[in-house]
Scaffold this active site. Structure first.
Site, PDB file in Angstrom:
ATOM      1  N   TYR A 128      37.637  19.433  -2.908  1.00  0.00           N
ATOM      2  CA  TYR A 128      38.259  20.453  -3.873  1.00  0.00           C
ATOM      3  C   TYR A 128      37.166  21.007  -4.765  1.00  0.00           C
ATOM      4  O   TYR A 128      37.591  21.740  -5.489  1.00  0.00           O
ATOM      5  CB  TYR A 128      39.510  20.028  -4.380  1.00  0.00           C
ATOM      6  CG  TYR A 128      40.609  19.916  -3.539  1.00  0.00           C
ATOM      7  CD1 TYR A 128      40.489  19.140  -2.561  1.00  0.00           C
ATOM      8  CD2 TYR A 128      41.677  20.647  -3.856  1.00  0.00           C
ATOM      9  CE1 TYR A 128      41.825  19.103  -1.652  1.00  0.00           C
ATOM     10  CE2 TYR A 128      42.797  20.329  -3.065  1.00  0.00           C
ATOM     11  CZ  TYR A 128      42.943  19.843  -1.748  1.00  0.00           C
ATOM     12  OH  TYR A 128      43.941  19.772  -0.904  1.00  0.00           O
ATOM     13  N   LYS A 180      38.981   7.048   4.201  1.00  0.00           N
ATOM     14  CA  LYS A 180      38.643   7.257   5.491  1.00  0.00           C
ATOM     15  C   LYS A 180      37.188   6.981   5.601  1.00  0.00           C
ATOM     16  O   LYS A 180      36.235   7.557   6.350  1.00  0.00           O
ATOM     17  CB  LYS A 180      38.854   8.670   6.122  1.00  0.00           C
ATOM     18  CG  LYS A 180      38.542   9.160   7.368  1.00  0.00           C
ATOM     19  CD  LYS A 180      39.656   8.733   8.400  1.00  0.00           C
ATOM     20  CE  LYS A 180      39.412   8.988   9.807  1.00  0.00           C
ATOM     21  NZ  LYS A 180      40.372   8.593  10.648  1.00  0.00           N
ATOM     22  N   ASP A 214      45.051   7.833   7.843  1.00  0.00           N
ATOM     23  CA  ASP A 214      45.836   8.104   8.890  1.00  0.00           C
ATOM     24  C   ASP A 214      46.952   6.990   9.367  1.00  0.00           C
ATOM     25  O   ASP A 214      48.129   7.408   9.601  1.00  0.00           O
ATOM     26  CB  ASP A 214      45.320   8.477  10.251  1.00  0.00           C
ATOM     27  CG  ASP A 214      43.908   7.654  10.760  1.00  0.00           C
ATOM     28  OD1 ASP A 214      43.518   7.016   9.673  1.00  0.00           O
ATOM     29  OD2 ASP A 214      43.417   7.832  11.636  1.00  0.00           O
ATOM     30  N   ASP A 238      46.615  15.009  -2.019  1.00  0.00           N
ATOM     31  CA  ASP A 238      47.509  16.076  -1.829  1.00  0.00           C
ATOM     32  C   ASP A 238      48.359  16.295  -0.841  1.00  0.00           C
ATOM     33  O   ASP A 238      49.565  16.383  -0.644  1.00  0.00           O
ATOM     34  CB  ASP A 238      46.426  17.383  -1.650  1.00  0.00           C
ATOM     35  CG  ASP A 238      47.256  18.733  -1.777  1.00  0.00           C
ATOM     36  OD1 ASP A 238      48.150  18.838  -1.899  1.00  0.00           O
ATOM     37  OD2 ASP A 238      46.558  20.023  -1.467  1.00  0.00           O
ATOM     38  N   ASP A 242      52.916  15.091  -0.648  1.00  0.00           N
ATOM     39  CA  ASP A 242      53.987  15.857  -0.240  1.00  0.00           C
ATOM     40  C   ASP A 242      54.698  14.949   1.026  1.00  0.00           C
ATOM     41  O   ASP A 242      55.925  15.002   1.219  1.00  0.00           O
ATOM     42  CB  ASP A 242      53.643  17.249   0.646  1.00  0.00           C
ATOM     43  CG  ASP A 242      53.166  18.367  -0.163  1.00  0.00           C
ATOM     44  OD1 ASP A 242      53.025  18.241  -1.539  1.00  0.00           O
ATOM     45  OD2 ASP A 242      53.503  19.726   0.222  1.00  0.00           O
TER      46      ASP A 242
HETATM   47 MG    MG Z   1      49.800  20.077  -2.565  1.00  0.00          MG
END
Ligand code: MG
Ligand code: NAI
Length: 344
Positions: A128, A180, A214, A238, A242
């Site tokens: 980001y 990862k 994963d 992020d 969710d």
């Molecule tokens: Mg988000």
């Protein structure tokens, strides 16, 4: 001075889309319980673009610099071109390095019972950082796209410390470090390596494990109750937050806190929901939960507890639920039901 009567200056940003509707509801509810905040209302997002030509105008930044505390509605970020995400800019401006997203089962009879997970996401680094651009090839201005992530030792250490301190303070038993490092060996390897180093300082007080992102995503769906605190990098956090919100009834209930050394901004995990904006049907509970975290943050855990109890009672006993939770109550009706519980 009686702490209960001390006013705490705080910035209030209504935001875009459903933002103003849910912010209005939450402010009303906070008034009902005499929450100590003295609001300084400021604009950001599309509303600010219209007025100041900048989605994050100086008076808004100035206010947060002064208060160090904000409750914020969701802000619309155009996809692709246009403005850089205002949320990301806010996090960078105030160095809000920790993103804390708790999720627990609220309503019985859902897919899973007894989920209680706190995801702690590194909020400033990783993919980001904005090293993201196109390279023209031949006549195609988008011939290739390149993105670079940056994770630093210091940044990884800071968020790992935050997560372990959080776990100790909140009586948590286990931290799962998600990465990862098998593929992004350097970028997420440094995060894993540093987090494991920090873990040593906490001895046996907290159980520590690591997962590849994963596999973690699958295990969250197969058996979510194995997770307690998840510590991860920006992008993975992020996505997984969710997913975790989805395990406990969706975005309409999920709160988040962005914490730095000098400022903290509280918000819902969801966005501005343009598809339902202006219809008066948005669920204010996610933002209200964020306000409860804000109360905890200013040492008014008594109010945080009260708010969480009211949300529970309205959902489970009164069964007043918004459309996203399978009900048909609108924002006003939910606000009224919450008011009644907070009075009671
Ligand atoms: Mg988000
Ligand atoms: P979204 O979270 O706004 O909406 C996803 C779905 O969930 C939609 O169907 C929406 O109606 C529903 N939903 C979300 N919140 C709800 C609520 N409180 N009550 C009832 N239903 C709700 O995600 P989307 O559509 O991807 O993003 C819309 C905009 O929001 C974009 O511009 C995005 O950049 C921005 N955004 C802003 C965030 C922030 O300010 N922190 C976070 C996420 C997205």
């Amino acid at each position: 001075m009686n702490a209960a009567h001390t006013k705490i200056p705080a910035t209030l940003i209504p935001g875009d889309g459903i933002g103003p509707e849910i912010v209005e509801s939450v402010v009303t509810l906070l008034e009902e319980i005499d929450a100590p905040f003295e609001w300084d209302k400021q604009i950001a997002g599309m509303a600010a673009v219209n007025e100041h030509l900048d989605p994050l105008p100086e008076p808004t930044l100035e206010s947060i610099r002064r208060t160090g505390l904000a409750l914020k509605g969701p802000l619309t970020t155009p996809v692709g071109g246009g403005f850089r995400s205002i949320n990301v800019r806010l996090r960078e401006e105030f160095k809000l390095y920790a993103n804390v997203r708790p999720a627990s089962t609220q309503m019985p009879g859902g897919r899973y019972e007894g989920i209680d997970i706190v995801l702690i996401r590194e909020n400033l680094e990783g993919l980001y950082v904005g090293f993201d651009h196109y390279i023209p090839i031949d006549n195609d201005p988008h011939g290739a796209a390149i993105s670079s992530g940056v994770n630093t030792r210091a940044g990884s250490r800071r968020i790992a410390r935050y997560a372990f301190d959080y776990a100790v303070k909140n009586n948590r038993k286990k931290i799962t470090i998600v990465h990862k490092a098998n593929i992004l060996k350097a970028l997420t390897g440094i995060f894993l390596e540093t987090a494991l180093e920090v873990a040593k300082d906490y001895g046996n007080s907290i159980q520590v494990e690591e997962r590849i992102v994963d596999a973690c995503a699958m295990q969250l769906v197969m058996n979510p109750s194995q997770f307690d605190v998840i510590l991860t990098t920006n992008l993975f956090g992020d996505i997984l937050s969710d997913e975790i919100a989805g395990l406990v009834g969706g975005l309409g209930l999920a709160p988040g806190a962005n914490i730095g050394e000098h400022a903290a901004i509280f918000e819902a995990v969801h966005g501005s929901a343009p598809d339902i904006a202006g219809q008066g049907i948005a669920n204010p509970m996610a933002l209200l939960s964020a306000a409860a975290m804000m109360c905890d943050h200013v040492q008014r855990n008594d109010l945080g507890v009260k708010i969480r109890q009211a949300i529970h009672d309205v959902l489970v006993i009164d069964k007043v639920r918004s459309k996203d939770l399978g009900g048909n109550a609108n924002t006003k009706e939910i606000t009224q039901a919450l008011l009644k519980r907070l009075k009671g």
